[in-house]
Scaffold this motif. Structure first.
Motif, PDB file in Angstrom:
ATOM      1  N   LYS A  90       0.805  -1.220   0.000  1.00  0.00           N
ATOM      2  CA  LYS A  90       0.000   0.000   0.000  1.00  0.00           C
ATOM      3  C   LYS A  90       0.840   1.271   0.000  1.00  0.00           C
ATOM      4  N   LYS A  91       2.175   1.150  -0.035  1.00  0.00           N
ATOM      5  CA  LYS A  91       3.025   2.328   0.050  1.00  0.00           C
ATOM      6  C   LYS A  91       3.563   2.693  -1.327  1.00  0.00           C
ATOM      7  N   SER A  92       3.519   3.986  -1.639  1.00  0.00           N
ATOM      8  CA  SER A  92       3.993   4.437  -2.945  1.00  0.00           C
ATOM      9  C   SER A  92       5.495   4.242  -3.107  1.00  0.00           C
ATOM     10  N   GLU A  93       6.244   4.233  -1.991  1.00  0.00           N
ATOM     11  CA  GLU A  93       7.695   4.095  -2.076  1.00  0.00           C
ATOM     12  C   GLU A  93       8.161   2.645  -1.988  1.00  0.00           C
ATOM     13  N   VAL A  94       7.218   1.695  -1.931  1.00  0.00           N
ATOM     14  CA  VAL A  94       7.548   0.269  -1.843  1.00  0.00           C
ATOM     15  C   VAL A  94       6.852  -0.491  -2.962  1.00  0.00           C
ATOM     16  N   GLN A  95       7.635  -1.228  -3.748  1.00  0.00           N
ATOM     17  CA  GLN A  95       7.070  -2.175  -4.724  1.00  0.00           C
ATOM     18  C   GLN A  95       7.022  -3.541  -4.068  1.00  0.00           C
ATOM     19  N   SER A  96       5.832  -4.009  -3.743  1.00  0.00           N
ATOM     20  CA  SER A  96       5.680  -5.297  -3.080  1.00  0.00           C
ATOM     21  C   SER A  96       5.248  -6.364  -4.068  1.00  0.00           C
ATOM     22  N   VAL A  97       5.814  -7.546  -3.934  1.00  0.00           N
ATOM     23  CA  VAL A  97       5.374  -8.711  -4.694  1.00  0.00           C
ATOM     24  C   VAL A  97       4.508  -9.535  -3.753  1.00  0.00           C
ATOM     25  N   GLN A  98       3.199  -9.446  -3.936  1.00  0.00           N
ATOM     26  CA  GLN A  98       2.279 -10.146  -3.041  1.00  0.00           C
ATOM     27  C   GLN A  98       2.133 -11.593  -3.472  1.00  0.00           C
ATOM     28  N   ASN A  99       2.343 -12.498  -2.528  1.00  0.00           N
ATOM     29  CA  ASN A  99       2.212 -13.917  -2.822  1.00  0.00           C
ATOM     30  C   ASN A  99       0.802 -14.410  -2.550  1.00  0.00           C
ATOM     31  N   LEU A 100       0.250 -15.153  -3.507  1.00  0.00           N
ATOM     32  CA  LEU A 100      -1.051 -15.790  -3.355  1.00  0.00           C
ATOM     33  C   LEU A 100      -0.879 -17.293  -3.515  1.00  0.00           C
ATOM     34  N   ILE A 101      -1.571 -18.056  -2.671  1.00  0.00           N
ATOM     35  CA  ILE A 101      -1.424 -19.505  -2.639  1.00  0.00           C
ATOM     36  C   ILE A 101      -2.705 -20.162  -3.123  1.00  0.00           C
ATOM     37  N   GLU A 123      12.840  -9.351   1.877  1.00  0.00           N
ATOM     38  CA  GLU A 123      11.405  -9.602   1.982  1.00  0.00           C
ATOM     39  C   GLU A 123      10.927  -9.456   3.417  1.00  0.00           C
ATOM     40  N   THR A 124       9.603  -9.421   3.570  1.00  0.00           N
ATOM     41  CA  THR A 124       8.995  -9.465   4.907  1.00  0.00           C
ATOM     42  C   THR A 124       8.207 -10.747   5.139  1.00  0.00           C
ATOM     43  N   ASP A 125       7.871 -11.481   4.069  1.00  0.00           N
ATOM     44  CA  ASP A 125       7.121 -12.744   4.153  1.00  0.00           C
ATOM     45  C   ASP A 125       5.794 -12.498   4.875  1.00  0.00           C
ATOM     46  N   ASP A 126       5.497 -13.294   5.902  1.00  0.00           N
ATOM     47  CA  ASP A 126       4.230 -13.139   6.627  1.00  0.00           C
ATOM     48  C   ASP A 126       4.415 -12.393   7.945  1.00  0.00           C
ATOM     49  N   GLN A 127       5.583 -11.779   8.127  1.00  0.00           N
ATOM     50  CA  GLN A 127       5.845 -11.042   9.354  1.00  0.00           C
ATOM     51  C   GLN A 127       5.304  -9.617   9.258  1.00  0.00           C
ATOM     52  N   GLU A 128       4.829  -9.121  10.366  1.00  0.00           N
ATOM     53  CA  GLU A 128       4.318  -7.754  10.410  1.00  0.00           C
ATOM     54  C   GLU A 128       5.467  -6.821  10.790  1.00  0.00           C
ATOM     55  N   ILE A 129       6.417  -6.741   9.873  1.00  0.00           N
ATOM     56  CA  ILE A 129       7.543  -5.828  10.018  1.00  0.00           C
ATOM     57  C   ILE A 129       7.599  -4.949   8.773  1.00  0.00           C
ATOM     58  N   ARG A 130       8.311  -3.863   8.864  1.00  0.00           N
ATOM     59  CA  ARG A 130       8.427  -2.949   7.736  1.00  0.00           C
ATOM     60  C   ARG A 130       9.617  -3.357   6.885  1.00  0.00           C
ATOM     61  N   ILE A 131       9.456  -3.320   5.572  1.00  0.00           N
ATOM     62  CA  ILE A 131      10.564  -3.694   4.695  1.00  0.00           C
ATOM     63  C   ILE A 131      11.727  -2.717   4.877  1.00  0.00           C
ATOM     64  N   GLU A 132      11.428  -1.477   5.269  1.00  0.00           N
ATOM     65  CA  GLU A 132      12.490  -0.505   5.517  1.00  0.00           C
ATOM     66  C   GLU A 132      13.433  -0.991   6.623  1.00  0.00           C
ATOM     67  N   GLU A 133      12.876  -1.674   7.627  1.00  0.00           N
ATOM     68  CA  GLU A 133      13.703  -2.200   8.717  1.00  0.00           C
ATOM     69  C   GLU A 133      14.645  -3.296   8.227  1.00  0.00           C
ATOM     70  N   VAL A 134      14.145  -4.120   7.323  1.00  0.00           N
ATOM     71  CA  VAL A 134      14.966  -5.197   6.774  1.00  0.00           C
ATOM     72  C   VAL A 134      16.116  -4.607   5.961  1.00  0.00           C
ATOM     73  N   TYR A 135      15.817  -3.593   5.174  1.00  0.00           N
ATOM     74  CA  TYR A 135      16.861  -2.930   4.386  1.00  0.00           C
ATOM     75  C   TYR A 135      17.910  -2.278   5.288  1.00  0.00           C
ATOM     76  N   GLU A 136      17.463  -1.662   6.368  1.00  0.00           N
ATOM     77  CA  GLU A 136      18.398  -1.011   7.288  1.00  0.00           C
ATOM     78  C   GLU A 136      19.356  -2.031   7.896  1.00  0.00           C
ATOM     79  N   ALA A 137      18.806  -3.189   8.301  1.00  0.00           N
ATOM     80  CA  ALA A 137      19.655  -4.233   8.870  1.00  0.00           C
ATOM     81  C   ALA A 137      20.607  -4.798   7.820  1.00  0.00           C
ATOM     82  N   ALA A 138      20.109  -4.989   6.606  1.00  0.00           N
ATOM     83  CA  ALA A 138      20.941  -5.532   5.530  1.00  0.00           C
ATOM     84  C   ALA A 138      22.049  -4.561   5.142  1.00  0.00           C
ATOM     85  N   ALA A 139      21.757  -3.271   5.163  1.00  0.00           N
ATOM     86  CA  ALA A 139      22.769  -2.273   4.824  1.00  0.00           C
ATOM     87  C   ALA A 139      23.915  -2.297   5.823  1.00  0.00           C
TER      88      ALA A 139
END
Length: 226
Positions: A12-23, A180-196
């Motif tokens: 839902k964020k304009s600054e994030v391109q999400s690939v939504q997985n459907l099963i 990625e964030t998978d099914d976790q309720e975390i922000r992708i920005e946090e994952v990028y910060e840790a990866a950086a």
């Protein structure tokens, strides 16, 4: 722009391109054309139904042709949950062949079945890129998978000191990495910060690297042929 390679929630964020997985077999996979979204669609090993598999696969075949579906999966193998492994392997191989037909990359779920995964890749020798999502296993196994040509999508595990995902990320070529964030309720920005921090680069540099990987991944798949 941030790329969230694998999430089970709508982006839902304009600054994030999400690939939504459907099963297929779990989610409401209605017609996806015409939506301003990017999807991956597959039959997860947890939701394989032997009695309904042909219907599941027929539905997946129709969805796989849609322009909004950019990847096939997540699909794969799970030794801890799902039907017997032999049937999981059968269903996984069918989805690999489908990905080859439609020239789209694969998103892979793998739990304690990495030797089987390597054997299937060697057997089928698919040309489309194959991305193992949520990797947080031994570094030695990860490097073996890297040598076999796999990509990796890494999630919230890298936010934990001492995690296998964090240790592997230090050694992976950046062109083989997604976040990625998978099914976790975390922000992708946090994952990028840790990866950086792990990669000793800026978040903006990481965003550029990973978006370039995304473009390259889809280009490589479109140029493959079965």
């Amino acid at each position: 722009m941030y790329l969230n390679f694998h999430t089970h929630f709508p982006g839902k964020k304009s600054e994030v391109q999400s690939v939504q997985n459907l099963i297929v077999g779990k989610d409401d996979v209605q017609v996806l054309e015409g939506q301003d979204s990017v999807f991956s669609v597959g039959i997860h090993p947890w939701y394989l139904d032997k009695s309904e598999f042909e219907k599941q696969f027929h539905k997946l075949e129709a969805l796989a042709e849609m322009q909004t579906v950019h990847l096939i999966g997540e699909c794969g193998l799970d030794r801890l949950r799902g039907p017997e492994l032999k049937f999981q392997e059968f269903a996984f191989e069918k989805q690999i062949k489908l990905a080859e037909r439609v020239n789209k990359p694969l998103v892979i779920h793998c739990v304690k079945c990495f030797s089987e995964l390597l054997a299937i890749k060697k057997k089928l020798n698919p040309r489309v890129p194959m991305v193992i999502h949520g990797y947080n296993n031994k570094v030695e196994t990860g490097l073996q998978l890297l040598k076999a040509g796999f990509y990796f999508s890494i999630g919230g595990a890298i936010m934990r000191e001492g995690s296998n995902a964090r240790a592997l990320l230090e050694q992976l070529p950046i062109e083989k990495v997604f976040l990625e964030t998978d099914d976790q309720e975390i922000r992708i920005e946090e994952v990028y910060e840790a990866a950086a921090v792990v990669r000793k680069c800026t978040v903006n540099e990481l965003k550029e690297f990973i978006f370039a990987n995304w473009v390259s991944l889809r280009k490589d798949a479109s140029q493959s042929s079965f």
